[in-house]
Design a protein around this motif. Sequence first.
Motif, PDB file in Angstrom:
ATOM      1  N   SER A  36       0.809  -1.219   0.000  1.00 27.14           N
ATOM      2  CA  SER A  36       0.000   0.000   0.000  1.00 27.14           C
ATOM      3  C   SER A  36       0.843   1.271   0.000  1.00 27.14           C
ATOM      4  O   SER A  36       0.298   2.378  -0.094  1.00 27.14           O
ATOM      5  CB  SER A  36      -0.937   0.015   1.207  1.00 27.14           C
ATOM      6  OG  SER A  36      -0.198   0.069   2.415  1.00 27.14           O
ATOM      7  N   ASP A  37       2.168   1.131   0.090  1.00 22.65           N
ATOM      8  CA  ASP A  37       3.046   2.300   0.058  1.00 22.65           C
ATOM      9  C   ASP A  37       3.621   2.547  -1.338  1.00 22.65           C
ATOM     10  O   ASP A  37       4.420   3.466  -1.522  1.00 22.65           O
ATOM     11  CB  ASP A  37       4.205   2.127   1.055  1.00 22.65           C
ATOM     12  CG  ASP A  37       3.720   2.181   2.495  1.00 22.65           C
ATOM     13  OD1 ASP A  37       2.610   2.706   2.730  1.00 22.65           O
ATOM     14  OD2 ASP A  37       4.459   1.702   3.384  1.00 22.65           O
ATOM     15  N   ASP A  38       3.220   1.733  -2.291  1.00 24.61           N
ATOM     16  CA  ASP A  38       3.691   1.873  -3.666  1.00 24.61           C
ATOM     17  C   ASP A  38       2.589   2.507  -4.514  1.00 24.61           C
ATOM     18  O   ASP A  38       1.405   2.195  -4.358  1.00 24.61           O
ATOM     19  CB  ASP A  38       4.067   0.496  -4.227  1.00 24.61           C
ATOM     20  CG  ASP A  38       4.604   0.565  -5.641  1.00 24.61           C
ATOM     21  OD1 ASP A  38       5.839   0.677  -5.791  1.00 24.61           O
ATOM     22  OD2 ASP A  38       3.797   0.520  -6.590  1.00 24.61           O
ATOM     23  N   GLU A  82      -9.957  -7.408  -6.532  1.00 30.59           N
ATOM     24  CA  GLU A  82     -10.793  -8.017  -5.497  1.00 30.59           C
ATOM     25  C   GLU A  82      -9.958  -8.920  -4.592  1.00 30.59           C
ATOM     26  O   GLU A  82      -8.869  -9.353  -4.960  1.00 30.59           O
ATOM     27  CB  GLU A  82     -11.909  -8.835  -6.146  1.00 30.59           C
ATOM     28  CG  GLU A  82     -12.914  -7.993  -6.939  1.00 30.59           C
ATOM     29  CD  GLU A  82     -14.024  -8.831  -7.530  1.00 30.59           C
ATOM     30  OE1 GLU A  82     -13.873 -10.071  -7.570  1.00 30.59           O
ATOM     31  OE2 GLU A  82     -15.037  -8.250  -7.942  1.00 30.59           O
ATOM     32  N   HIS A  83     -10.496  -9.208  -3.417  1.00 27.97           N
ATOM     33  CA  HIS A  83      -9.874 -10.138  -2.456  1.00 27.97           C
ATOM     34  C   HIS A  83      -8.442  -9.717  -2.138  1.00 27.97           C
ATOM     35  O   HIS A  83      -7.501 -10.505  -2.226  1.00 27.97           O
ATOM     36  CB  HIS A  83      -9.900 -11.565  -3.004  1.00 27.97           C
ATOM     37  CG  HIS A  83     -11.247 -12.010  -3.475  1.00 27.97           C
ATOM     38  ND1 HIS A  83     -12.329 -12.110  -2.649  1.00 27.97           N
ATOM     39  CD2 HIS A  83     -11.685 -12.354  -4.719  1.00 27.97           C
ATOM     40  CE1 HIS A  83     -13.385 -12.513  -3.336  1.00 27.97           C
ATOM     41  NE2 HIS A  83     -13.026 -12.657  -4.594  1.00 27.97           N
ATOM     42  N   THR A  84      -8.283  -8.448  -1.752  1.00 29.19           N
ATOM     43  CA  THR A  84      -6.947  -7.923  -1.483  1.00 29.19           C
ATOM     44  C   THR A  84      -6.667  -7.788   0.006  1.00 29.19           C
ATOM     45  O   THR A  84      -7.570  -7.574   0.817  1.00 29.19           O
ATOM     46  CB  THR A  84      -6.754  -6.535  -2.122  1.00 29.19           C
ATOM     47  OG1 THR A  84      -7.720  -5.633  -1.588  1.00 29.19           O
ATOM     48  CG2 THR A  84      -6.879  -6.601  -3.629  1.00 29.19           C
ATOM     49  N   VAL A  85      -5.384  -7.906   0.328  1.00 28.80           N
ATOM     50  CA  VAL A  85      -4.854  -7.608   1.656  1.00 28.80           C
ATOM     51  C   VAL A  85      -3.706  -6.632   1.436  1.00 28.80           C
ATOM     52  O   VAL A  85      -2.884  -6.831   0.537  1.00 28.80           O
ATOM     53  CB  VAL A  85      -4.348  -8.891   2.345  1.00 28.80           C
ATOM     54  CG1 VAL A  85      -3.510  -8.553   3.560  1.00 28.80           C
ATOM     55  CG2 VAL A  85      -5.523  -9.776   2.738  1.00 28.80           C
ATOM     56  N   SER A  86      -3.657  -5.582   2.236  1.00 31.16           N
ATOM     57  CA  SER A  86      -2.604  -4.574   2.065  1.00 31.16           C
ATOM     58  C   SER A  86      -1.558  -4.683   3.165  1.00 31.16           C
ATOM     59  O   SER A  86      -1.835  -5.128   4.271  1.00 31.16           O
ATOM     60  CB  SER A  86      -3.219  -3.174   2.072  1.00 31.16           C
ATOM     61  OG  SER A  86      -3.896  -2.929   3.291  1.00 31.16           O
ATOM     62  N   TYR A  87      -0.329  -4.272   2.817  1.00 29.67           N
ATOM     63  CA  TYR A  87       0.728  -4.180   3.822  1.00 29.67           C
ATOM     64  C   TYR A  87       1.534  -2.918   3.554  1.00 29.67           C
ATOM     65  O   TYR A  87       1.667  -2.474   2.408  1.00 29.67           O
ATOM     66  CB  TYR A  87       1.629  -5.424   3.816  1.00 29.67           C
ATOM     67  CG  TYR A  87       2.510  -5.576   2.597  1.00 29.67           C
ATOM     68  CD1 TYR A  87       3.826  -5.130   2.612  1.00 29.67           C
ATOM     69  CD2 TYR A  87       2.030  -6.178   1.433  1.00 29.67           C
ATOM     70  CE1 TYR A  87       4.641  -5.272   1.495  1.00 29.67           C
ATOM     71  CE2 TYR A  87       2.837  -6.337   0.323  1.00 29.67           C
ATOM     72  CZ  TYR A  87       4.143  -5.878   0.354  1.00 29.67           C
ATOM     73  OH  TYR A  87       4.952  -6.013  -0.750  1.00 29.67           O
TER      74      TYR A  87
END
Length: 479
Positions: free
Chosen positions: A233-235, A246-251
């Motif tokens: 999520s920092d890019d 869809e079906h995402t997880v962020s880091y």
Amino acid sequence: MKLKELIKNIQTKEIIGNVDVEIKGLCTDSKMAKEGDLFICYVGGKYDSHNNIAEVIDKGVSAIMCERKLDCAVTQIIVDNGRAQIAIAARAFYGYPDKKLKIVGITGTNGKTTTAHMLAGIFKTNGNGCGIIGTLGISYGDKFISPELTTPDPVFLFSVLSDMAAAGVEYVFMEVSAHALYYDKVHGIKFAVGIFTNCTQDHLDFFRNMRDYASCKMLMFKDGRCDNAVINSDDELGIELLKKTEHTVSYGLKNPADVFAVDVDCKIDGTKFVLNLFDELYEIKLNMPALHNVYNAMAAAACAKLLGIKTNIIAKGLLSVKTVSGRLEHVAKFNGADIFVDFAHTPDGLEKSLQSLRNLCKGKLYCLFGCGGNRDKTKRPVMGEVAAKYSDFCIVTSDNPRFEDPYDIISEIEKGIKPTGKKYVTVTEREIATEYAIRLLEKDDILLVAGKGGEHYQEIMGIKHSYDDNTVIKNIIGN
């Protein structure tokens, strides 16, 4: 396998001849063709393998898949795009091995290799059979296959996946390059998880611009190719993917994310931080320095959690990874100084590694690096500027000059260094440059030898000469 079974999922324009023939193997290289093969030909960037039909007919191939009608006696399967059909044919020929495995695909400019090895460490700790396919080669069980491409061509890829399934592998962690996505090398594979690490400048010798390069990365997450996606999520591209996938997880560490880290403490010999993994807190220790390895660990942890691994096992697995060859690898101490080898061969990769070492360095920070020949020329002055900005002294040398004059490559790197006013030297021979750099070191200094990482060759005029930064360094200091 009968040809008719092999081609049932392939979109054909015309079939000439008998499709009941037996196919013993698949081949895309006329030099490697054997009796009974299906030879798949297509028009490439430099070569047209349709021109090699006489050669493969003499070798006894059973059939040909081609993009135009040919004057030959064997069965012809005519298609619009031969390259696009290779993965479909290979997947069928090897019995759809991807269906027997849980495959994690990792794409991004940097971090793919380390993330794959961290995942392997986690799942091995959990007792699972694992395989890795990537830049450092292919490994599973007691087998190791030397690297050729980050993502192998489809015929070899599906043969390896088939062997992995037969060997009891359960999880495969595969680096998926932008070139692989562009050429449909992984067509048909359903990834249990797709991981996006980042998108920064690279391969602009092949892709026309950064948007085209980014568009290829995005192909990883289109058309339901991944059951789940783990996105940085920092890019900048990561933010775009999170909106469209869809079906995402962020880091991340800067922007809101499902997985993040706090209390990050980086030292020469490793890193500690508290991981927030879907609101579960756990202290993580890595045997690797640098903030970018925190990102790699977060990606691996998020993926592992999605696949059902307990957090304590994730922590143990991450700690079990002692080092990843050529990825900010601490290889030696000399005169009280520390020497690292890193694969950093892009502006972003070099910047991240130098930033991390700058924060750890109590003395002078030295950077030895070069740029590859016959590759993206626009990044050369940028890397020169980055190296000058973060290090105290640069040693500019050769790094796989290929068919270019090393002096020309170095002069383009210099264009980025000179305006900074920083001191530097140019030494064309990499081994001599390395010895020169090592002899400069004093207590508390750090030397980063960048660009080649875990490579075991120096490519000059089409010949790969044996060369390994790690070995050269140890020979120089007498280890």
